[in-house]
Enzyme design. Structure first.
Site, PDB file in Angstrom:
ATOM      1  N   ASP A   1       0.867  -1.175   0.000  1.00 47.86           N
ATOM      2  CA  ASP A   1       0.000   0.000   0.000  1.00 47.86           C
ATOM      3  C   ASP A   1       0.905   1.227   0.000  1.00 47.86           C
ATOM      4  OD1 ASP A   1      -1.730   2.095   0.462  1.00 47.86           O
ATOM      5  OD2 ASP A   1      -2.633   1.245   2.268  1.00 47.86           O
TER       6      ASP A   1
ATOM      7  N   SER B   1       1.512  11.729 -16.923  1.00 51.07           N
ATOM      8  CA  SER B   1       0.365  11.857 -17.823  1.00 51.07           C
ATOM      9  C   SER B   1       0.558  13.130 -18.631  1.00 51.07           C
ATOM     10  CB  SER B   1      -0.937  11.940 -17.011  1.00 51.07           C
ATOM     11  OG  SER B   1      -2.017  12.350 -17.821  1.00 51.07           O
TER      12      SER B   1
ATOM     13  N   TYR C   1      -6.448  15.505 -10.108  1.00 53.55           N
ATOM     14  CA  TYR C   1      -5.582  14.542 -10.788  1.00 53.55           C
ATOM     15  C   TYR C   1      -4.489  15.279 -11.565  1.00 53.55           C
ATOM     16  CZ  TYR C   1      -4.109  10.647 -13.736  1.00 53.55           C
ATOM     17  OH  TYR C   1      -3.365   9.678 -14.383  1.00 53.55           O
TER      18      TYR C   1
ATOM     19  N   LYS D   1      -0.199  15.153 -11.158  1.00 51.37           N
ATOM     20  CA  LYS D   1       0.725  14.854 -12.247  1.00 51.37           C
ATOM     21  C   LYS D   1       1.646  16.038 -12.544  1.00 51.37           C
ATOM     22  CE  LYS D   1      -0.739  10.700 -12.749  1.00 51.37           C
ATOM     23  NZ  LYS D   1       0.099   9.557 -12.315  1.00 51.37           N
TER      24      LYS D   1
END
Length: 272
Positions: free
Chosen positions: A54, A134, A147, A151
């Site tokens: 994790d 990304s 998000y 990135k």
């Protein structure tokens, strides 16, 4: 490192999608691969071993790395792939707690993995770290602010880290895919503070993303880039994966900001 020494790779988020494709690709060319996920090994035939890890837990990260070092004595490649996103929605529709949660996995998870692995790479005098970024790390994503923010943070972290570690035989690169066919979007967290004012646009952006995903790249395209970076004699700080990602990188570099702004909104079918 002797040519006869088996290279050891650790790939996070390897239970499916890009992580699984990457682990399989590395194993195929001779790496001893340890994939990880929070649930550990699941039923199914794989060419690599799965461990439970994790990335949001210091203890879990340290235990998994310690176990690989106990077995193999080294880690030559770390691929940081584990991550998740919040479903499309306004930035104000996610609480601070939800923002912290996505950063804890997508950014601080990579920090934890790096801190656990780098001492061993320094000791052996070599290593490679590949972070899964990304195109949203170089472009904005309306209704995907959190998000995108993780990135963007990863871009700066990766490039700075590469400067710090290259004199110690360790190189760091970030890969920037565009849309990729994975279970990723099926695991979206819904915004936890939804507002009626965003209901229509939330539905429209979600619909558009589902349309684009129909023609998205396969995970193998990203996995091939990971392998290319892993084996490169002189790796670059960043790589795109897939034709769309390459086009977007060029547009970001050369297109006027106003043109890029219009194109982005048009592609998502947002009001001008």
């Amino acid at each position: 490192m002797s040519k006869n020494t088996t290279r050891v790779a650790l790939v996070t988020g390897a239970s499916s999608g890009i992580g699984e494709a990457t682990a399989e690709r590395l194993a195929k060319v001779g790496y001893k691969v340890y994939g990880t996920s929070r649930r550990g090994g699941q039923p199914g035939q794989r060419s690599f071993e799965m461990l439970s890890l994790d990335v949001t837990s210091d203890e879990s990260v340290e235990a998994a790395v310690r176990e690989i070092i106990r077995r193999e004595g080294r880690i030559d490649l770390l691929v940081n792939n584990a991550g998740f996103s919040v479903a499309p929605g306004g930035a104000e529709e996610s609480s601070v707690e939800q923002a912290k949660a996505i950063f804890d996995t997508n950014f601080f998870g990579i920090v934890r993995m790096t801190r656990a692995v780098v001492p061993h790479m320094r000791k052996q005098g070599s290593g490679r770290i590949i972070n899964m970024g990304s195109v949203l790390g170089i472009l904005p994503m309306p209704y995907g602010a959190l998000y995108s923010a993780t990135k963007h943070a990863l871009e700066g972290y990766s490039e700075s880290l590469d400067h710090e570690l290259r004199t110690r035989g360790i190189r760091v690169s970030i890969i920037e895919p565009a849309y990729t066919k994975t279970p990723f979007d099926s695991h979206f967290l819904e915004p936890d503070s939804k507002l009626d004012v965003y209901h229509a646009v939330r539905a429209d952006v979600t619909k558009r993303i589902k349309e684009v995903m129909e023609t998205a790249d396969q995970p193998s395209i990203v996995a091939d880039v990971v392998l290319k970076v892993a084996l490169a004699e002189h790796p670059k700080p960043r790589y795109t994966a897939g034709k769309l990602a390459a086009r977007l990188r060029l547009l970001r570099r050369f297109a006027p900001a106003s043109l890029l702004d219009v194109g982005l909104r048009k592609d998502l079918r947002l009001e001008a």
